[in-house]
Scaffold this motif. Structure first.
Motif, mmCIF file in Angstrom:
data_model
loop_
_atom_site.group_PDB
_atom_site.id
_atom_site.type_symbol
_atom_site.label_atom_id
_atom_site.label_comp_id
_atom_site.label_asym_id
_atom_site.label_seq_id
_atom_site.Cartn_x
_atom_site.Cartn_y
_atom_site.Cartn_z
ATOM 1 N N SER B 67 40.509 46.963 45.974
ATOM 2 C CA SER B 67 40.744 45.563 46.350
ATOM 3 C C SER B 67 40.126 44.626 45.332
ATOM 4 O O SER B 67 40.699 43.585 45.001
ATOM 5 C CB SER B 67 40.136 45.228 47.703
ATOM 6 N N SER B 68 38.926 44.983 44.864
ATOM 7 C CA SER B 68 38.262 44.074 43.929
ATOM 8 C C SER B 68 39.074 43.951 42.652
ATOM 9 O O SER B 68 39.187 42.860 42.081
ATOM 10 C CB SER B 68 36.855 44.570 43.638
ATOM 11 N N LEU B 70 42.383 44.421 42.378
ATOM 12 C CA LEU B 70 43.601 43.667 42.698
ATOM 13 C C LEU B 70 43.292 42.176 42.787
ATOM 14 O O LEU B 70 44.046 41.326 42.306
ATOM 15 C CB LEU B 70 44.187 44.163 44.017
ATOM 16 N N MET B 71 42.146 41.869 43.403
ATOM 17 C CA MET B 71 41.736 40.462 43.525
ATOM 18 C C MET B 71 41.544 39.843 42.141
ATOM 19 O O MET B 71 41.991 38.730 41.872
ATOM 20 C CB MET B 71 40.419 40.413 44.298
ATOM 21 N N PHE B 91 36.849 32.335 36.121
ATOM 22 C CA PHE B 91 36.447 33.579 35.461
ATOM 23 C C PHE B 91 35.147 34.123 36.048
ATOM 24 O O PHE B 91 34.893 35.321 36.007
ATOM 25 C CB PHE B 91 36.321 33.375 33.945
ATOM 26 N N VAL B 92 34.323 33.223 36.629
ATOM 27 C CA VAL B 92 33.091 33.689 37.268
ATOM 28 C C VAL B 92 33.449 34.524 38.488
ATOM 29 O O VAL B 92 32.904 35.604 38.712
ATOM 30 C CB VAL B 92 32.200 32.494 37.686
ATOM 31 N N PHE B 93 34.417 34.015 39.248
ATOM 32 C CA PHE B 93 34.866 34.768 40.419
ATOM 33 C C PHE B 93 35.451 36.107 39.984
ATOM 34 O O PHE B 93 35.177 37.144 40.588
ATOM 35 C CB PHE B 93 35.906 33.951 41.193
ATOM 36 N N TYR B 96 32.620 38.465 39.006
ATOM 37 C CA TYR B 96 31.772 38.843 40.131
ATOM 38 C C TYR B 96 32.530 39.687 41.150
ATOM 39 O O TYR B 96 31.932 40.512 41.832
ATOM 40 C CB TYR B 96 31.147 37.596 40.774
ATOM 41 N N THR B 97 33.843 39.457 41.265
ATOM 42 C CA THR B 97 34.625 40.310 42.169
ATOM 43 C C THR B 97 34.632 41.744 41.657
ATOM 44 O O THR B 97 34.447 42.697 42.415
ATOM 45 C CB THR B 97 36.082 39.824 42.257
ATOM 46 N N ALA B 99 32.398 43.040 39.871
ATOM 47 C CA ALA B 99 31.047 43.565 40.093
ATOM 48 C C ALA B 99 30.879 44.021 41.540
ATOM 49 O O ALA B 99 30.180 44.999 41.810
ATOM 50 C CB ALA B 99 30.008 42.507 39.759
ATOM 51 N N PHE B 100 31.542 43.325 42.460
ATOM 52 C CA PHE B 100 31.469 43.702 43.876
ATOM 53 C C PHE B 100 32.017 45.119 44.067
ATOM 54 O O PHE B 100 31.416 45.950 44.751
ATOM 55 C CB PHE B 100 32.288 42.692 44.693
#
Lengths: 661, 306
Positions: B67-68, B70-71, B91-93, B96-97, B99-100
């Motif tokens: 999911s991360s 794909l997100m 780009f931060v999101f 970090y996604t 990284a999640f």
């Protein structure tokens, strides 16, 4: 005094009741008193948000005279943070303190807890500097009592004394600043700063205030009390201290900054650089700690660094006359104050639950707790994800705001770009190392197989102990999913730093912040959908269970697992120039045919403490030891000193020295 | 939307091309171009085996990982076609996604209690932490260059200035290629094909995953490769091109990227694990060079000498 202030002081008068009620209802009473104070002060805050700042005057208090209390938008946010953390902390302590301490220790602990709450609130409200120092001192003393609760352990006494001394150096610095201010302006309230800063250089006085407040907040190199005091304090208090109390140092800095007029560039760069170093140093130390509470304490230092970066960015924004940077910087800092109070208290409480059930705080002695304490495990995991700043949790919101501010600073002049380069690398590395540190903490503590008897026999804590934690998680998710609402909520406080109304460019940013929330919700929906599809498919294919793949080795793998020390191994190698970790291990000798069990221990130190603070203290003690020779305990010598003194006095009078002086 | 569709199509052959290149370079015939998809489909229908040590983390991690990714893909534009989500600082999101997802893969490896997987988890955590600054500095440099801070705006304003942007694009592509290799635990930081756990990163983390979960993780690797390919490809798309040319350029670049990755895997030697941080730092240094290159181009150095 209006109705609400009266209620507040009635509650304060009620606190000594804690000393007299039976032992088993002390912590319930403590919770109700704190809850009452919290509700009253939250009502005050609601009025502030509706009608603007309110003033109270407490007339003729015995020592400090008339005290001017004022709640404005900035203090409101800190009051809310304090209230929320105190409520969860006192709720959690009902379960945590159940079978701990004797009646006397418990009375003192809980009485000082209520007083700590009240003094923290008063620090946020006080407008008179003298009263501010008094409340600040009460706060320090009450938190000192919190630290010595488990006084049977000599380590805790040492930590508490360390804290006590450092907090008084901090009060002395505060007093120097206030006396300086009084000397120059003849006033002793915050308004004096306004007069002082408009006609004098701003940086020197700010620096003195920064040293004082920065010591409370835990900026390096003034942080050394924190990693000792937090582990010593019981977990609810540690959560309160790390979550709310150290933030008052940030409050002090932010309060002073509302009055600063010149030298903004220097102050901004100063805060920015100190904060970067604080963040990096804090997380480097956190990643190698063996004690979970010490690790969380260092992680608090790291988060203070992130908050400080936001503050520094905001100040640079004012200096650059950029609304966007100012807004993003201060909003990011305030948001992170709120966020950190949430996830840090959550982490301390869940670490406390683990400590209650296993009796150890050593990461390497735990393991496999996810199966034994599933609720605590999930809560700790959420706290870890949030503190790493990962979406969809709240930590991401504040880091996103700070990153957005940084992007704005890229378009300034060359020197700012270089600063920005350093800041960006620092913040990204802080984020990466946080992931390293918290995968280590969570992975070693909760996953794998138990590494000790205690961990193997652990059971889940009582459900009601997890209620405060679940409340915190709800708040974490609320901020993560609706960041736009919360950023609007703090924009009142941010506007104290912006001379004019926020323009289109800032409002445009609200748009992207709300989108962050939306995308976070979609992200969660996507994860759930994929997981549901996967589970259905896996169920239809049938599942089997077997042992972990051991590459042919079929014995027990408990001792083969990665430990906290081995997980940090390559990281320790990398940070060797900064922090040295000593390993004590007697290696096998040539003639050792059969291996026997032998101890291995690793020890890391805080170089700022050992090389900086200790060496200064050592030199000081050495130079003072010369005076010790005078005090040799022989009565004759003391008579001789008195005789010499009288003779000198006499001679000075005879030669009339005093009139010449 | 176009991005997502194109990326899905490209995943069908990317790993195939990569493996074929490696096989040819190694003097072998190699499997067919879609063998990896067939492998995944086989895994999807297989029974799942769990270790008795594992907890719920192990079961949810692969779903979260994919999911991360794909997100993250939802934030990448395709030329002048906007991505599904775009906002300032997206780009931060994005980072970090990702990284999640990594966070969950790391803890899921620790969940098995296996020393091998702990090793992989530890390496993944360390290297992804070290590689992060290179990516952020790269995006920040382009944000400074174009005065915008979302992927879509950056890519659409990059070639307005002058030909200097093409130099930057080539350098950026170089770094993105290296980042993709490190992020996927490929050479020179780790070697997926040695059959020795001590030299792997990703593969050693997923030793206990099986069935549907393993298929998702393997597909995640393909997605990640193609995603970086898309990031590279966007540098070379011009708004003057027609849609078909753009799609042609996209597939061309994906194939070149797959062949490059295959060649890099065939002819590069793996570093000693201890030397890996140095290699990754060198990527950060190149990012800093780009940053300073843009500063020079913007003539900001002159303001000091004046």
């Amino acid at each position: 005094m209006d109705f609400l202030t009266k209620l507040f002081f009635y509650a304060l008068i009620g606190t000594p009741l804690i000393l007299f009620v039976p032992k088993n209802i002390k912590s319930y009473l403590n919770f109700f008193i704190n809850f009452f104070i919290a509700v009253v002060t939250t009502c005050m805050v609601v009025i502030v948000f509706k009608e603007g700042p309110i003033n109270y005057f407490l007339i003729d208090l015995s020592i400090i005279g008339t005290v001017h209390l004022k709640i404005d938008e900035l203090s409101s946010i800190f009051i809310l943070v304090i209230n929320f953390t105190v409520i969860t902390s006192s709720m959690y302590s009902v379960g945590y303190l159940k079978d701990r301490g004797n009646a006397g220790a418990l009375s003192l602990h809980l009485f000082s807890f209520s007083l700590l709450h009240a003094s923290m609130l008063l620090v946020c409200m006080s407008q008179d500097l003298l009263a501010f120092i008094v409340f600040w001192e009460i706060m320090s003393l009450c938190s000192f009592v919190q630290v010595i609760f488990e006084s049977e352990n000599p380590v805790n006494i040492k930590a508490a004394l360390n804290y006590f001394i450092q907090m008084h150096i901090n009060v002395v610095m505060l007093m120097i600043a206030v006396v300086w201010l009084y000397n120059k302006t003849g006033m002793q309230n915050f308004e004096a700063l306004h007069f002082y800063f408009s006609s004098n250089p701003n940086f020197p006085l700010f620096l003195i205030f920064f040293v004082s407040f920065g010591m409370k907040a835990g900026f390096i190199p003034l942080h050394t009390w924190l990693p000792h005091a937090d582990p010593a304090a019981p977990c609810p208090s540690a959560g309160l201290m790390s979550g709310a109390m150290i933030k008052l140092g940030i409050y002090g800095i932010l309060r002073i900054l509302t009055y600063v007029e010149t030298d903004l560039l220097e102050i901004g760069i100063f805060i920015y650089v100190i904060s970067m170093l604080t963040g990096l140093y804090g997380i480097i130390q956190a990643a190698i700690q063996k004690d979970i509470k010490k690790m969380l304490a260092y992680s608090s230092i790291e988060n203070i660094g992130i908050i400080g970066m936001g503050v520094g960015l905001g100040v640079l924004g004012i200096a650059q006359k950029s609304q966007l940077i100012t807004f993003m910087g201060f909003a990011g800092a305030l948001m992170h104050v709120i966020n950190h109070s949430l996830f840090k208290s959550l982490l301390f409480y869940t670490a406390g639950s683990v400590y209650i059930q296993t009796g150890t705080r050593q990461i390497d002695r735990l393991g496999g707790l996810m199966k034994r304490m599933p609720v605590t495990g999930v809560l700790f995991l959420i706290g870890s994800l949030a503190i790493c700043g990962l979406p969809p949790f709240n930590g991401f919101v504040s880091e996103f705001l700070i990153y957005s501010g940084m992007m704005g600073l890229l378009h300034a002049e060359f020197s700012m770009d270089i600063l920005e380069l350093a800041a960006l690398i620092s913040l990204v590395l802080i984020g990466g190392m946080a992931i390293f540190a918290f995968t280590r903490a969570f992975g070693i503590m909760f996953l794998g197989t138990p590494r000790s008897e205690e961990a193997a026999n652990a059971t889940e804590v009582n459900t009601y102990m997890n209620i405060p934690n679940i409340i915190i998680v709800a708040a974490i998710l609320a901020i993560g999913f609706a960041p736009g609402f919360f950023v609007k909520f703090i924009s009142g406080a941010v506007s104290l730093y912006m001379p004019f109304e926020p323009s289109g460019i800032v409002i445009h940013q609200f748009d992207s912040i709300s989108k962050v929330g939306l995308v976070s919700i979609l992200f969660v929906i996507m994860m759930i959908t994929i997981y549901v599809i996967r589970t259905l498919k896996v169920k239809s294919n049938s599942e089997v269970y077997g042992p972990t793949w051991g590459c042919g080795y079929t014995g027990s793998s408990d001792k083969l697992q990665y430990t906290g020390a081995s997980y940090a191994g390559n990281f320790i190698h990398l940070i060797k120039p900064i922090v040295k970790v000593k390993t004590e291990f007697v290696n096998f000798e040539e003639k050792d045919l059969f291996p026997k069990s032998r101890p291995l221990s690793t020890e890391s130190d805080d170089p700022i403490e050992t090389k900086g603070i200790f060496s200064v203290v050592k030199k000081l003690t050495q130079s003072l030891s010369y005076f010790a020779k005078i005090q040799d305990g022989q009565t004759q010598h003391y008579i001789l000193y008195a005789f010499l003194f009288i003779t000198i006095m006499l001679l000075m009078t005879v030669f009339d020295v005093f009139t010449h002086i | 939307m176009l991005t997502v569709v194109l990326i899905f199509i490209a995943t069908l052959f990317f790993i195939g091309v990569l493996n074929k290149t490696r096989a040819i370079a190694g003097g072998r015939k190699g499997p067919g171009l879609t063998q990896h998809i067939k492998d995944m489909l086989r895994l999807v229908n297989k029974q799942t085996v769990y270790s008795t040590t594992t907890s719920i983390i192990f079961k949810i991690a692969p779903s979260i990982y994919i999911s991360s990714i794909l997100m993250a893909i939802c934030f990448i534009p395709f030329g002048s076609y906007p991505p599904l989500f775009s906002f300032k600082g997206d780009f931060v999101f994005f980072a970090y996604t990702l990284a999640f997802g990594k966070f969950f893969m790391i803890i899921s490896a620790l969940d098995t209690g296996s020393p091998f997987e702990g090793m992989g988890a530890n390496r993944e955590a360390l290297y992804s932490m070290l590689i992060e600054p290179a990516f952020f500095l790269l995006v920040a440099s382009f944000a400074m260059f174009t005065d915008h801070s979302s992927f879509y705006d950056i890519y659409n304003h990059i070639h307005y200035a002058d030909d200097f942007s093409w130099v930057l694009s080539v350098m950026a592509s170089f770094i993105l290629v290296q980042i993709a290799m490190v992020e996927n635990g490929r050479l020179p930081v780790g070697d997926p094909k040695t059959h020795l756990e001590l030299t792997m990163i990703h593969e050693v983390m997923i030793l206990d995953n099986s069935g549907f979960d393993l298929a998702m993780i393997l597909y995640g690797t393909s997605l990640k490769f193609v995603m970086y390919g898309m990031l590279i490809c966007n540098f070379f798309l011009d708004s003057t091109m027609s849609v078909f040319t753009e799609i042609a350029v996209f597939f061309l670049i994906q194939i070149i990227w797959a062949i490059t990755a295959g060649l890099l895997e065939s002819f590069r030697a793996r570093e000693r694990m201890k030397k890996n941080p140095q290699f990754i730092f060198s990527l950060m240094a190149i990012s800093i060079v780009i940053f300073f290159g843009i500063l020079i181009w913007q003539q900001k150095f002159q303001t000091i000498s004046n």
